[in-house]
Design an enzyme around this catalytic site. Sequence first.
Site, mmCIF file in Angstrom:
data_model
loop_
_atom_site.group_PDB
_atom_site.id
_atom_site.type_symbol
_atom_site.label_atom_id
_atom_site.label_comp_id
_atom_site.label_asym_id
_atom_site.label_seq_id
_atom_site.Cartn_x
_atom_site.Cartn_y
_atom_site.Cartn_z
ATOM 1 N N ASP A 1 0.834 -1.182 -0.172
ATOM 2 C CA ASP A 1 -0.010 -0.008 0.074
ATOM 3 C C ASP A 1 0.841 1.261 -0.093
ATOM 4 O O ASP A 1 1.811 1.391 0.650
ATOM 5 C CB ASP A 1 -0.897 -0.185 1.273
ATOM 6 C CG ASP A 1 -2.296 0.353 0.983
ATOM 7 O OD1 ASP A 1 -2.421 1.356 0.150
ATOM 8 O OD2 ASP A 1 -2.998 -0.146 1.675
ATOM 9 N N ASP B 1 -3.334 4.457 -2.731
ATOM 10 C CA ASP B 1 -4.402 4.927 -1.886
ATOM 11 C C ASP B 1 -5.153 6.045 -2.516
ATOM 12 O O ASP B 1 -4.403 6.766 -2.994
ATOM 13 C CB ASP B 1 -4.018 5.190 -0.491
ATOM 14 C CG ASP B 1 -5.218 5.476 0.711
ATOM 15 O OD1 ASP B 1 -5.966 4.561 0.718
ATOM 16 O OD2 ASP B 1 -5.008 6.506 1.160
ATOM 17 N N GLU C 1 -6.919 2.702 -5.696
ATOM 18 C CA GLU C 1 -8.289 3.015 -4.968
ATOM 19 C C GLU C 1 -8.635 4.119 -5.679
ATOM 20 O O GLU C 1 -8.185 5.377 -5.283
ATOM 21 C CB GLU C 1 -7.971 2.958 -3.591
ATOM 22 C CG GLU C 1 -9.284 3.219 -3.012
ATOM 23 C CD GLU C 1 -9.186 3.688 -1.591
ATOM 24 O OE1 GLU C 1 -10.162 3.326 -0.540
ATOM 25 O OE2 GLU C 1 -8.083 4.279 -1.187
ATOM 26 N N HIS D 1 -10.721 -3.535 4.453
ATOM 27 C CA HIS D 1 -10.296 -2.745 5.631
ATOM 28 C C HIS D 1 -11.488 -1.606 5.923
ATOM 29 O O HIS D 1 -11.419 -0.876 7.023
ATOM 30 C CB HIS D 1 -9.002 -2.544 6.051
ATOM 31 C CG HIS D 1 -8.450 -1.276 4.924
ATOM 32 N ND1 HIS D 1 -8.190 -1.763 3.594
ATOM 33 C CD2 HIS D 1 -8.148 -0.218 5.047
ATOM 34 C CE1 HIS D 1 -7.835 -0.502 2.918
ATOM 35 N NE2 HIS D 1 -7.797 0.195 3.847
ATOM 36 N N ASP D 2 -11.907 -1.121 4.677
ATOM 37 C CA ASP D 2 -12.864 0.047 4.838
ATOM 38 C C ASP D 2 -14.272 -0.298 4.795
ATOM 39 O O ASP D 2 -14.874 0.664 4.690
ATOM 40 C CB ASP D 2 -12.363 0.916 3.460
ATOM 41 C CG ASP D 2 -11.223 1.715 3.675
ATOM 42 O OD1 ASP D 2 -10.781 1.980 4.984
ATOM 43 O OD2 ASP D 2 -10.553 2.213 2.765
#
Length: 554
Positions: A98, A199, A255, A316-317
Amino acid sequence: MEAPWWKSAVFYEIYMPSFCDGNGDGIGDFAGMASKLDELAELGVNGIWLTPFYPSPKVDNGYDIADYTAIDPVYGTMEDFEAFLREAHARDIRVIADLVLNHTSSEHPWFRESRSSRSNPKRDWYIWKDPVNGGPPNNWESFFGGPAWEFDEATRQYYYHAFAKEQVDLNWTNPEVRAAMKGVMDFWLDRGIDGFRLDVINFLKVSGTFPDNPYDAETGEQQHVHDKDQEGILDAIAELSAHAHARKGTFMVGEVGSEDMDVLRRYSGTGLLDVVFNFNLGSQETFSLERLYGELKKMEAAHAPGQLPTLFFSSHDMPRHISRFGEGDPVLEERRAKLISALTLTAKGVPFLYYGEEIGMRDFVAETIEEMRDVQGLTAYRLALAEGLDPEEALEKALAKSRDKSRTPMQWTDETYGGFSDAAPWIGMGPRHDVLNVRTQRRDPDSIYQFYRQLIALRHRHPSLHGGDYGRLERQGEVLLYVKRAAGEEALVALNFGTEPFALPVGRLLSGPFRFVLSSRRETDGAHEPFLLGPQEAAIWISENSSVKETCHT
């Protein structure tokens, strides 16, 4: 030409603090992850996505980076990272990291320099603006809630933060910033990392004129028109992608903060990112086959040849999809989880599994604000109290925003802390970890875990499952079915989300002799024709020497 490795990979997201604790401090780390690589290889995954592991104050659990070229001590040392990477590669597992390019921590040395004076050479590395009428430069709101501008007393200007005030947005119009970030990518590529998950990549550019954002007339919520997806963003991403792709085999997934397929498709393809996450597929709060089918059709229509969508339903979101889709019924939860796993691992696209979904881990719900860890939930709680809500009402607001639900420790065994650690974990354990764990489900041939193993193995063996195009994609009532073909092979996947059996004329859907290869309901006999697909059953057939037309029926 050989297809890029990532096109047939099964990715597995590891939330760094929650996977396995190797040193007994209650926080996951590289040593712990390395000890579980055999288990991941046994499951069949061949790609790992690591959430941020860089030094960080952890206001947002590592997405506020204070040093891009080091390892946070809670996760180990650079030697631990390199040992983990070597062991993963030895098992033919690629690893992507990430990378947060949009913002740094307010503790990063770059920002400390930037805020030290208006004349500092790094002042223009961030977005600084003068007050307007004694207040913020415009009405932009943070995506975590509250204003997106923070006043700096020392230099009498505001700095911009799209997320928490400790996550300060970089100025991507500055070529020095772009050069520094290419250097960061080189640092990790030199150490053997196989790619990056970027991200909130569509937030790199904001409007240079800084106009106010409008508000939705019905909901009153701010519409983020001028603070993402701005002109010039694709040029910046093309520049980054070209730099990374100069290293053969580097994978780039982004993302993109949007559920609009017309927006999402712009960010991937030749010269851009390899794929982007499409949250529109799996983000629905409750299960709807109509919406699911509609999103699959949109994905197929939106992606040009050479583009691929991603397939995922938890991260995770997001709350875990088993908790969202199961309506609180344990039997329905498990059956729908198997149906969704079959879709994720056989439909057209690149699958991303989230740690723990292979054993059916459920959502964690904090009972008090003291149990909450996520900055998004804590911010919502603080804002709710400021609005005059009582603590109980504020907690409800916080729970609606909190991302803690899906971040609890991985459940390896039925021990007190689930085999994650010998010490109390950094966050509470998830529900039913004495039953929902790897050790228990390995022994059960009908478990979710065993179904994932079978699906992944099947996907690896058959090109029609890990590649190929749709020859058919349709919905019949509560049944979703599709045919995919590649390398002279066809696969028929039928998913019955309904409560009634469904007669399926397999022979008319496939163009040659076929064999039944897998069902989520073990009592099923796949040899009969027509095949009676049971309620909440997933079933797969393979046909060789295909001659079916390439038309996609939707």
